[in-house]
Design a protein around this motif. Structure first.
Motif, PDB file in Angstrom:
ATOM      1  N   GLY A 101      -9.494   8.435  -3.772  1.00  0.00           N
ATOM      2  CA  GLY A 101      -8.236   9.169  -3.749  1.00  0.00           C
ATOM      3  C   GLY A 101      -7.836   9.602  -2.356  1.00  0.00           C
ATOM      4  N   LEU A 102      -8.833   9.942  -1.529  1.00  0.00           N
ATOM      5  CA  LEU A 102      -8.548  10.325  -0.141  1.00  0.00           C
ATOM      6  C   LEU A 102      -8.022   9.129   0.637  1.00  0.00           C
ATOM      7  CD1 LEU A 102      -8.638  12.428   2.135  1.00  0.00           C
ATOM      8  CD2 LEU A 102     -11.026  11.766   2.531  1.00  0.00           C
ATOM      9  N   MET A 103      -8.610   7.951   0.421  1.00  0.00           N
ATOM     10  CA  MET A 103      -8.138   6.756   1.111  1.00  0.00           C
ATOM     11  C   MET A 103      -6.712   6.404   0.684  1.00  0.00           C
ATOM     12  SD  MET A 103     -10.854   6.123   2.898  1.00  0.00           S
ATOM     13  CE  MET A 103     -11.145   7.909   2.845  1.00  0.00           C
ATOM     14  N   LEU A 104      -6.446   6.500  -0.616  1.00  0.00           N
ATOM     15  CA  LEU A 104      -5.122   6.205  -1.140  1.00  0.00           C
ATOM     16  C   LEU A 104      -4.073   7.129  -0.536  1.00  0.00           C
ATOM     17  CD1 LEU A 104      -3.613   4.532  -3.482  1.00  0.00           C
ATOM     18  CD2 LEU A 104      -3.912   6.608  -4.825  1.00  0.00           C
ATOM     19  N   ALA A 105      -4.364   8.433  -0.531  1.00  0.00           N
ATOM     20  CA  ALA A 105      -3.408   9.411  -0.007  1.00  0.00           C
ATOM     21  C   ALA A 105      -3.199   9.238   1.495  1.00  0.00           C
ATOM     22  CB  ALA A 105      -3.892  10.818  -0.318  1.00  0.00           C
ATOM     23  N   ALA A 106      -4.273   8.919   2.219  1.00  0.00           N
ATOM     24  CA  ALA A 106      -4.161   8.775   3.668  1.00  0.00           C
ATOM     25  C   ALA A 106      -3.250   7.618   4.045  1.00  0.00           C
ATOM     26  CB  ALA A 106      -5.542   8.579   4.286  1.00  0.00           C
ATOM     27  N   TRP A 107      -3.458   6.469   3.425  1.00  0.00           N
ATOM     28  CA  TRP A 107      -2.621   5.328   3.779  1.00  0.00           C
ATOM     29  C   TRP A 107      -1.213   5.457   3.211  1.00  0.00           C
ATOM     30  CZ3 TRP A 107      -2.784   2.425   7.695  1.00  0.00           C
ATOM     31  CH2 TRP A 107      -3.998   2.133   8.315  1.00  0.00           C
ATOM     32  N   ALA A 108      -1.076   6.159   2.080  1.00  0.00           N
ATOM     33  CA  ALA A 108       0.272   6.423   1.568  1.00  0.00           C
ATOM     34  C   ALA A 108       1.054   7.286   2.547  1.00  0.00           C
ATOM     35  CB  ALA A 108       0.199   7.093   0.207  1.00  0.00           C
ATOM     36  N   SER A 109       0.373   8.223   3.214  1.00  0.00           N
ATOM     37  CA  SER A 109       1.058   9.067   4.198  1.00  0.00           C
ATOM     38  C   SER A 109       1.571   8.249   5.374  1.00  0.00           C
ATOM     39  CB  SER A 109       0.108  10.162   4.705  1.00  0.00           C
ATOM     40  OG  SER A 109      -0.837   9.640   5.632  1.00  0.00           O
ATOM     41  N   ALA A 110       0.959   7.090   5.590  1.00  0.00           N
ATOM     42  CA  ALA A 110       1.401   6.187   6.654  1.00  0.00           C
ATOM     43  C   ALA A 110       2.428   5.190   6.154  1.00  0.00           C
ATOM     44  CB  ALA A 110       0.198   5.442   7.232  1.00  0.00           C
ATOM     45  N   GLY A 111       2.799   5.298   4.885  1.00  0.00           N
ATOM     46  CA  GLY A 111       3.756   4.356   4.320  1.00  0.00           C
ATOM     47  C   GLY A 111       3.158   3.010   3.980  1.00  0.00           C
ATOM     48  N   VAL A 112       1.830   2.962   3.822  1.00  0.00           N
ATOM     49  CA  VAL A 112       1.143   1.707   3.519  1.00  0.00           C
ATOM     50  C   VAL A 112       0.413   1.865   2.191  1.00  0.00           C
ATOM     51  CG1 VAL A 112      -0.573   0.022   4.273  1.00  0.00           C
ATOM     52  CG2 VAL A 112       0.839   1.206   5.971  1.00  0.00           C
ATOM     53  N   PRO A 113       0.866   1.211   1.137  1.00  0.00           N
ATOM     54  CA  PRO A 113       0.193   1.365  -0.155  1.00  0.00           C
ATOM     55  C   PRO A 113      -1.081   0.541  -0.231  1.00  0.00           C
ATOM     56  CG  PRO A 113       2.012  -0.167  -0.374  1.00  0.00           C
ATOM     57  CD  PRO A 113       2.051   0.335   1.054  1.00  0.00           C
ATOM     58  N   ILE A 114      -2.119   1.112  -0.822  1.00  0.00           N
ATOM     59  CA  ILE A 114      -3.342   0.379  -1.129  1.00  0.00           C
ATOM     60  C   ILE A 114      -3.668   0.645  -2.588  1.00  0.00           C
ATOM     61  CG2 ILE A 114      -4.198   0.518   1.247  1.00  0.00           C
ATOM     62  CD1 ILE A 114      -6.161   2.692   0.298  1.00  0.00           C
ATOM     63  N   PRO A 115      -4.507  -0.187  -3.210  1.00  0.00           N
ATOM     64  CA  PRO A 115      -4.841   0.044  -4.619  1.00  0.00           C
ATOM     65  C   PRO A 115      -5.601   1.352  -4.817  1.00  0.00           C
ATOM     66  CG  PRO A 115      -5.472  -2.163  -3.917  1.00  0.00           C
ATOM     67  CD  PRO A 115      -5.125  -1.406  -2.680  1.00  0.00           C
ATOM     68  N   ALA A 116      -5.582   1.832  -6.033  1.00  0.00           N
ATOM     69  CA  ALA A 116      -6.325   3.030  -6.384  1.00  0.00           C
ATOM     70  C   ALA A 116      -7.716   2.654  -6.876  1.00  0.00           C
ATOM     71  CB  ALA A 116      -5.582   3.813  -7.471  1.00  0.00           C
ATOM     72  N   GLY A 117      -8.720   3.420  -6.488  1.00  0.00           N
ATOM     73  CA  GLY A 117     -10.077   3.220  -6.976  1.00  0.00           C
ATOM     74  C   GLY A 117     -10.896   2.287  -6.110  1.00  0.00           C
ATOM     75  N   THR A 118     -12.190   2.564  -6.024  1.00  0.00           N
ATOM     76  CA  THR A 118     -13.059   1.741  -5.202  1.00  0.00           C
ATOM     77  C   THR A 118     -13.142   0.308  -5.705  1.00  0.00           C
ATOM     78  OG1 THR A 118     -14.944   2.559  -6.480  1.00  0.00           O
ATOM     79  CG2 THR A 118     -14.479   3.666  -4.402  1.00  0.00           C
ATOM     80  N   VAL A 119     -13.059   0.128  -7.030  1.00  0.00           N
ATOM     81  CA  VAL A 119     -13.142  -1.218  -7.587  1.00  0.00           C
ATOM     82  C   VAL A 119     -12.036  -2.095  -7.027  1.00  0.00           C
ATOM     83  CG1 VAL A 119     -12.983  -2.577  -9.710  1.00  0.00           C
ATOM     84  CG2 VAL A 119     -14.285  -0.439  -9.690  1.00  0.00           C
ATOM     85  N   ALA A 120     -10.834  -1.537  -6.875  1.00  0.00           N
ATOM     86  CA  ALA A 120      -9.711  -2.297  -6.330  1.00  0.00           C
ATOM     87  C   ALA A 120      -9.690  -2.252  -4.805  1.00  0.00           C
ATOM     88  CB  ALA A 120      -8.395  -1.767  -6.893  1.00  0.00           C
ATOM     89  N   GLN A 121     -10.106  -1.131  -4.219  1.00  0.00           N
ATOM     90  CA  GLN A 121     -10.045  -1.008  -2.767  1.00  0.00           C
ATOM     91  C   GLN A 121     -11.007  -1.948  -2.060  1.00  0.00           C
ATOM     92  OE1 GLN A 121     -10.425   3.171  -1.772  1.00  0.00           O
ATOM     93  NE2 GLN A 121      -8.416   3.662  -2.662  1.00  0.00           N
ATOM     94  N   ARG A 122     -12.009  -2.429  -2.733  1.00  0.00           N
ATOM     95  CA  ARG A 122     -12.921  -3.390  -2.104  1.00  0.00           C
ATOM     96  C   ARG A 122     -12.230  -4.715  -1.811  1.00  0.00           C
ATOM     97  NH1 ARG A 122     -15.858  -7.033  -5.912  1.00  0.00           N
ATOM     98  NH2 ARG A 122     -17.407  -7.205  -4.268  1.00  0.00           N
ATOM     99  N   ASN A 123     -11.020  -4.899  -2.363  1.00  0.00           N
ATOM    100  CA  ASN A 123     -10.233  -6.094  -2.085  1.00  0.00           C
ATOM    101  C   ASN A 123      -8.930  -5.772  -1.361  1.00  0.00           C
ATOM    102  OD1 ASN A 123     -12.015  -7.973  -3.432  1.00  0.00           O
ATOM    103  ND2 ASN A 123     -11.319  -7.092  -5.352  1.00  0.00           N
ATOM    104  N   ALA A 124      -8.767  -4.524  -0.912  1.00  0.00           N
ATOM    105  CA  ALA A 124      -7.535  -4.141  -0.218  1.00  0.00           C
ATOM    106  C   ALA A 124      -7.487  -4.762   1.168  1.00  0.00           C
ATOM    107  CB  ALA A 124      -7.447  -2.621  -0.119  1.00  0.00           C
TER     108      ALA A 124
END
Length: 382
Positions: free
Chosen positions: A272-295
């Motif tokens: 959730g911290l990774m998701l919020a951080a990149w969203a603040s930069a205007g860059v969307p990434i998937p939610a959850g570690t399972v999906a973020q391993r392929n971001a």
């Protein structure tokens, strides 16, 4: 005298019930004691983990993730909720909140924007964050957009052949905005006011901590002596705006609470911290570690690390092939992550992460900041 068949069946059912009760009770005890079930790194950390009902409709994980991106960019740009409702309603009508690679003639993406109509390149249009930013830019150029009747502002931006479709979409759009909006509403900006970007806002907030944003990778710190609740003296932010915004965000959350499934603004789990951080930069990434391993894109070695890169490790519930914990490399041999419920968001030296890292993902900005660490073992990243 032997037991009857009925008696044996009843006894077997009773034993089965007691075993199930014991197992469920054990799970409940683990959850109550703060064990694995509430660890955060064991869940998917997503906006819903799949389909979920929000307002009058059920939405898929992709749809809710895209809605969240649209809303969080409005928040980062200090736009009012009305802007987010208009944008989400437009994306509902145009693409059903799916980032599609097809459409009428050369229309693409969430908003079915067209390269031939000066909406940007296909790569820009197919980036949900950039497409959203372009939509807001054009919306703000419409005089009186915030007070227009339902559906009118959408049509002023899109110039659709079917303008009647926008107004009905505002009800489900408002429910999605309500679900993902963080903080109070913002006033309508003056027509000639400059909108502060998310990156600039985060950099300004970080500047209040007394950290310099001059220089870059030339300073080498001694991360072994890090205080886990403070950034080391002399730390500098990356120059690239998206990286700077994401790094500034996670640094501003050091000391925040860890709550499984939380995505801010005051508590987070690791993904959730990774998701919020990149969203603040205007860059969307998937939610959850399972999906973020392929971001983003894979990084082959620690010598190619860049600020903002995601570092994935097995965590308490995962493995080398199924990492379930994630942190962000912020530069200068430092990592920030939401660790656990007793620790919260902390600072760690990269050297402590190195033996556990199994996957590195580069999200945005220039890659390859020099690192003092050696390359990952062969086959470790994927």
């Amino acid at each position: 005298m032997g037991l009857s068949r009925t008696t044996l069946v009843v006894a077997a059912v009773a034993v089965w019930f007691l075993l199930c009760t014991a197992v469920l009770g054990g799970f409940a005890a683990i959850a109550t004691l703060g064990g694995a079930l509430v660890g955060g790194c064991g869940g998917d950390g997503g906006t819903g983990g799949g389909s979920q009902q929000i307002g009058p409709r059920s939405w898929s994980a992709e749809q809710t993730a895209n809605a969240q991106t649209i809303v969080e960019i409005a928040v980062a740009r200090a736009l009012p909720r009305r802007a987010a409702v208009i944008a989400v309603a437009t994306a509902i009508v145009e693409s059903q909140l799916n980032n599609v690679t097809y459409g009428d003639r050369d229309s693409l993406g969430l908003f079915q924007q067209r390269p031939s109509q000066s909406w940007g390149s296909p790569a820009t249009i197919l980036n949900p964050a950039l497409a959203t930013a372009t939509f807001y830019d054009r919306l703000l150029q419409v005089p009186g957009w915030a007070s227009m009747p339902a559906g009118v502002a959408e049509q002023a931006v899109q110039r659709s052949a079917f303008p009647e479709r926008y107004a009905p979409a505002e009800t489900p759009a408002a429910a999605l905005v309500e679900r993902f909006w963080k903080g109070p509403d913002n006033p309508v900006p003056p027509a000639d006011a400059a909108i502060v970007s998310g990156a600039d806002a985060q950099a300004a907030a970080f500047a209040t901590l007394g950290c310099s944003d001059q220089g870059g990778s030339s300073i080498q710190l001694s991360p072994e002596d890090l205080d886990r609740h403070h950034m080391p003296p002399g730390f500098t932010l990356p120059a690239d705006p998206p990286q700077r915004a994401a790094v500034s965000y996670v640094i501003s959350k050091i000391g925040a609470s860890y709550v499984w499934g939380a995505k801010g603004p005051n508590a987070f789990d690791c993904s959730g911290l990774m998701l919020a951080a990149w969203a603040s930069a205007g860059v969307p990434i998937p939610a959850g570690t399972v999906a973020q391993r392929n971001a983003g894109t894979p990084v082959g070695s620690l010598s190619q690390l860049a600020p903002g890169d995601l570092l994935l490790t097995p965590g308490s519930l995962g493995s080398a092939t199924n990492p379930r914990h994630v942190g962000m490399y912020v530069g200068h041999g430092v990592v920030v992550d939401a660790y656990d419920s007793s620790t919260g968001v902390i600072v760690s030296p990269l050297s402590k992460w190195t033996p556990q890292i199994v996957t590195i993902r580069h999200i945005a900005g220039p890659a390859g900041e020099p690192s003092t660490s050696s390359a990952l073992a062969a086959g470790a990243t994927r």
